[in-house]
Scaffold this motif. Structure first.
Motif, PDB file in Angstrom:
ATOM      1  N   ARG A 160      37.146  35.271  -3.114  1.00  0.00           N
ATOM      2  CA  ARG A 160      37.127  36.007  -1.846  1.00  0.00           C
ATOM      3  C   ARG A 160      38.379  35.697  -1.024  1.00  0.00           C
ATOM      4  N   ALA A 161      38.749  34.400  -0.984  1.00  0.00           N
ATOM      5  CA  ALA A 161      39.934  34.020  -0.220  1.00  0.00           C
ATOM      6  C   ALA A 161      41.189  34.655  -0.809  1.00  0.00           C
ATOM      7  N   MET A 162      41.276  34.709  -2.138  1.00  0.00           N
ATOM      8  CA  MET A 162      42.433  35.331  -2.782  1.00  0.00           C
ATOM      9  C   MET A 162      42.481  36.822  -2.483  1.00  0.00           C
ATOM     10  N   LEU A 163      41.328  37.480  -2.507  1.00  0.00           N
ATOM     11  CA  LEU A 163      41.296  38.910  -2.210  1.00  0.00           C
ATOM     12  C   LEU A 163      41.721  39.173  -0.766  1.00  0.00           C
ATOM     13  N   VAL A 164      41.243  38.344   0.162  1.00  0.00           N
ATOM     14  CA  VAL A 164      41.635  38.512   1.567  1.00  0.00           C
ATOM     15  C   VAL A 164      43.125  38.252   1.743  1.00  0.00           C
ATOM     16  N   SER A 165      43.623  37.184   1.071  1.00  0.00           N
ATOM     17  CA  SER A 165      45.053  36.881   1.169  1.00  0.00           C
ATOM     18  C   SER A 165      45.890  38.028   0.617  1.00  0.00           C
ATOM     19  N   THR A 180      48.676  37.305  10.757  1.00  0.00           N
ATOM     20  CA  THR A 180      47.565  37.878   9.996  1.00  0.00           C
ATOM     21  C   THR A 180      46.276  37.191  10.424  1.00  0.00           C
ATOM     22  N   LEU A 181      45.195  37.948  10.444  1.00  0.00           N
ATOM     23  CA  LEU A 181      43.876  37.441  10.799  1.00  0.00           C
ATOM     24  C   LEU A 181      42.867  38.016   9.825  1.00  0.00           C
ATOM     25  N   SER A 182      41.769  37.294   9.650  1.00  0.00           N
ATOM     26  CA  SER A 182      40.690  37.814   8.813  1.00  0.00           C
ATOM     27  C   SER A 182      39.368  37.265   9.310  1.00  0.00           C
ATOM     28  N   GLY A 183      38.326  38.048   9.142  1.00  0.00           N
ATOM     29  CA  GLY A 183      36.996  37.595   9.508  1.00  0.00           C
ATOM     30  C   GLY A 183      36.507  36.463   8.641  1.00  0.00           C
ATOM     31  N   GLY A 197      34.601  40.714  10.766  1.00  0.00           N
ATOM     32  CA  GLY A 197      34.412  41.797   9.804  1.00  0.00           C
ATOM     33  C   GLY A 197      35.655  42.593   9.479  1.00  0.00           C
ATOM     34  N   GLN A 198      36.851  42.040   9.753  1.00  0.00           N
ATOM     35  CA  GLN A 198      38.080  42.795   9.542  1.00  0.00           C
ATOM     36  C   GLN A 198      39.162  41.898   8.958  1.00  0.00           C
ATOM     37  N   VAL A 199      40.172  42.549   8.371  1.00  0.00           N
ATOM     38  CA  VAL A 199      41.403  41.886   7.938  1.00  0.00           C
ATOM     39  C   VAL A 199      42.544  42.578   8.667  1.00  0.00           C
ATOM     40  N   MET A 200      43.404  41.800   9.336  1.00  0.00           N
ATOM     41  CA  MET A 200      44.417  42.382  10.215  1.00  0.00           C
ATOM     42  C   MET A 200      45.794  41.828   9.904  1.00  0.00           C
ATOM     43  N   ALA A 201      46.795  42.626  10.177  1.00  0.00           N
ATOM     44  CA  ALA A 201      48.197  42.198  10.087  1.00  0.00           C
ATOM     45  C   ALA A 201      48.978  42.905  11.188  1.00  0.00           C
ATOM     46  N   PHE A 202      49.794  42.136  11.921  1.00  0.00           N
ATOM     47  CA  PHE A 202      50.591  42.680  13.022  1.00  0.00           C
ATOM     48  C   PHE A 202      52.039  42.230  12.836  1.00  0.00           C
ATOM     49  N   LEU A 250      36.693  44.037   6.328  1.00  0.00           N
ATOM     50  CA  LEU A 250      36.605  42.873   5.432  1.00  0.00           C
ATOM     51  C   LEU A 250      35.769  43.191   4.200  1.00  0.00           C
ATOM     52  N   ASP A 251      34.713  43.981   4.378  1.00  0.00           N
ATOM     53  CA  ASP A 251      33.863  44.318   3.232  1.00  0.00           C
ATOM     54  C   ASP A 251      34.645  45.058   2.160  1.00  0.00           C
ATOM     55  N   THR A 252      35.566  45.914   2.584  1.00  0.00           N
ATOM     56  CA  THR A 252      36.384  46.636   1.610  1.00  0.00           C
ATOM     57  C   THR A 252      37.310  45.688   0.863  1.00  0.00           C
ATOM     58  N   ALA A 253      37.865  44.705   1.603  1.00  0.00           N
ATOM     59  CA  ALA A 253      38.811  43.770   0.982  1.00  0.00           C
ATOM     60  C   ALA A 253      38.141  42.887  -0.064  1.00  0.00           C
TER      61      ALA A 253
END
Length: 574
Positions: free
Chosen positions: A33-38, A271-274, A283-288, A310-313
């Motif tokens: 999960r962490a790798m997918l979010v990263s 970058t941020l992630s839930g 519940g989200q993954v973000m990048a600014f 986040l669910d999609t990621a």
């Protein structure tokens, strides 16, 4: 006592096995999960930078177009001669040029030549109206001297570019530009006496530009864009955009507190992630990403943000979690069974040692247990020592066999060339490298002519020697960093790195054909073979390994057909 010890040892080993498999499975699931979010964060950052690059590209194109139009001879005529037939003719010609520019760039809403005199009166103006170009003339021309983009541009040195902030256009009678968000790109125009004569300005349509950006992004990406103060320029909820134009402020740093560091210039990206910070990115993954705006005449920037659920990621981790549960259950059962078997096996040498200890207690003799003894412990020691030597011998043999198998798996056993698998592996690596570096390369498909006749007339042994000779000739004909592989039969593949002109590629193909076609002597027989060579170029003929090889193969067959018909060409068909 023995059964009690057996039960305890088996229970301990079973618990250890179950805990080990469970912890390993949980770690694998969370790590996945962490790798997918990263990976998602990295993709979002890359996409956000791409949005910024597109914005900068559009700005640079508008600036270049502005400078291009400002260098027209008619511009100086209009600025220096406000009246007269020559000035009127110059205005008409400029209007035609402006119309052509608008037609060429649908994202431009207005192109105007504004004079420095008469409170910034428009001299030549062409608008986009309902998607068509329309010249505004006569009494409809307006005074624009009170707008910042006019007096700030006139204050710049000649040849400099002014770029306004992104805002809603409230100029009256601006046709398609009125009420739409955009920005102005302008350059000052000096008169022949060096005094400010006016400016040339292009109005960009931000809605059209952002519409193109959104269409290029995945559907589940949410795009955010803010100016240097944090006001939303783009938001999934249109009601949140351009709040400053509606008498209220809707700021990015209020909606995403972590972005405050970007507006304070403490960071360029974040970058941020839930998964890691559920409070700020539930519940989200973000990048600014913060990026400068304009060509340096303003201390301005924009902040671009992309958000994905986040669910999609982590959706890909769900099947893995189910498989891990099944594996943990299966390994738990296996661990229990192995624990019982292992406990029984462990008790045997313990019984042996107990018997030796009992004998020692009754005889009061210290009994050594060297490997030379013929009792059970000695046999175990000798077997263990012998097992170690055998394992070392087997491992050494296994390593040798593994290296040999690895070589055979990637090389042709007859010619020693790389085989199809190794060629495609190297081609995939070169594709990734070329995509990053925007470099080129070529794939050649070589098929021998008349080789079947040699096999039929002289046998396969001589045919194999011919294939080996051709392989050596191909290796000598290419550079050291190129790759020659045998596709199978009498077909070869060549991977040529670098960019090629038509002349250089023609020279290389001629060199290969001449080298292959030289007579060869095999077992006293003078033999000759020809070659049909087709090629493909990256990225012109394909962006995948299969496309490039197939294109080269098709080109080779076309060349073979041409040669069969008795025609010749300077280069193989491609």
């Amino acid at each position: 006592m023995r059964s009690g010890l057996l039960f305890k040892l088996a229970l301990l080993l079973a618990i250890f096995g179950i805990l080990s498999s469970g912890i390993t499975g949980y770690y694998a699931y969370t790590a996945n999960r962490a790798m997918l979010v990263s990976a998602t964060q990295s993709d979002l950052l890359t996409a956000a930078r791409g949005v910024n690059r597109r914005m900068v590209q559009w700005e640079d194109e508008a600036a270049d177009d502005t400078l291009l139009l400002s260098r027209l001879v008619q511009v100086q005529v209009v600025i220096n001669q406000r009246n007269g037939s020559e000035a009127r003719r110059a205005r008409d010609e400029l209007a035609q040029a402006f119309s052509a520019m608008l037609a060429l760039h649908p994202e431009y809403l207005q192109v105007r030549l504004i004079g420095a005199a008469d409170n910034g009166l428009e001299l030549v103006r062409v608008d986009s109206r309902s998607g068509l170009t329309e010249r505004v003339d006569g009494g409809d021309l307006q005074e624009k001297g009170h707008f910042p983009y006019v007096f700030e541009t006139l204050a710049l040195p000649a040849g400099q570019i002014y770029q306004s902030s992104i805002e809603v256009n409230h100029e009256r009678s601006a046709h398609d530009a009125e009420g739409r968000p955009g920005l102005m790109v302008a350059t000052p125009l000096p008169r022949s006496d060096g005094q400010p004569g006016g400016l040339l300005v292009i109005n960009l349509d931000l809605e059209r530009l952002l519409g193109q950006l959104r269409s290029d992004l995945p559907k589940d990406y949410q795009l955010y864009l803010a100016n240097r103060w944090g006001d939303f320029l783009v938001h999934p909820d249109q009601a949140q955009t351009f709040g400053f134009d509606k008498g209220r402020r809707v700021l990015m740093q209020d909606s995403f507190a972590a972005t405050k560091a970007l507006f304070e210039r403490k960071q360029n990206q974040l970058t941020l992630s839930g998964l890691d910070d559920p409070q700020q990115a539930a519940g989200q993954v973000m990048a600014f990403v913060r990026h400068p705006l304009g060509r340096g005449n303003r201390d301005d920037f924009i902040v671009t943000g992309l958000v994905q659920p986040l669910d999609t990621a982590v959706a890909a981790a769900a099947p893995l979690g189910q498989r891990i549960i099944h594996m943990v259950l299966a390994f738990s059962v296996i661990a229990i069974m192995l624990a019982v078997v292992f406990a029984r096996a462990m008790l045997r040498p313990i019984n042996t040692l107990a018997q030796a200890a009992s004998s020692f207690s009754t005889t009061q003799l210290q009994q050594a247990l060297p490997v030379e003894r013929n009792d059970e412990i000695g046999v175990l020691a000798r077997n263990f020592d012998r097992m170690q030597r055998q394992i070392n011998s087997h491992m050494a043999s296994l390593y040798d066999n593994q290296r040999e198998l690895s070589y055979l798996a990637h090389h042709d056993s007859l010619t020693g060339l790389a085989n199809r698998a190794l060629f495609f592996q190297r081609l995939e690596q070169l594709l990734e490298q070329s995509q990053r570096n925007a470099s080129q390369f070529a794939v050649l498909f070589v098929d021998l002519d008349h080789f079947k006749q040699i096999n039929d007339q002289h046998g396969h042994a001589i045919g194999d020697q011919v294939l080996q000779i051709v392989a050596r000739r191909l290796l000598h004909a290419v550079r050291g960093n190129d790759m020659v592989a045998r596709m199978g039969g009498d077909e070869y593949l060549i991977l040529l790195q670098g960019s090629f002109t038509t002349d250089s590629l023609s020279e290389l193909l001629s060199k290969l054909s001449l080298s292959i076609g030289e007579p060869m002597v095999v077992e006293g027989k003078k033999l000759e073979v020809g070659a049909s060579i087709g090629y493909s170029l990256y990225p012109r003929d394909g962006t995948t390994a299969e496309q490039l090889v197939n294109q080269a193969d098709h080109a080779m067959y076309h060349v073979k057909a041409i040669q069969r018909d008795g025609h010749t060409r300077q280069l193989p068909y491609n």
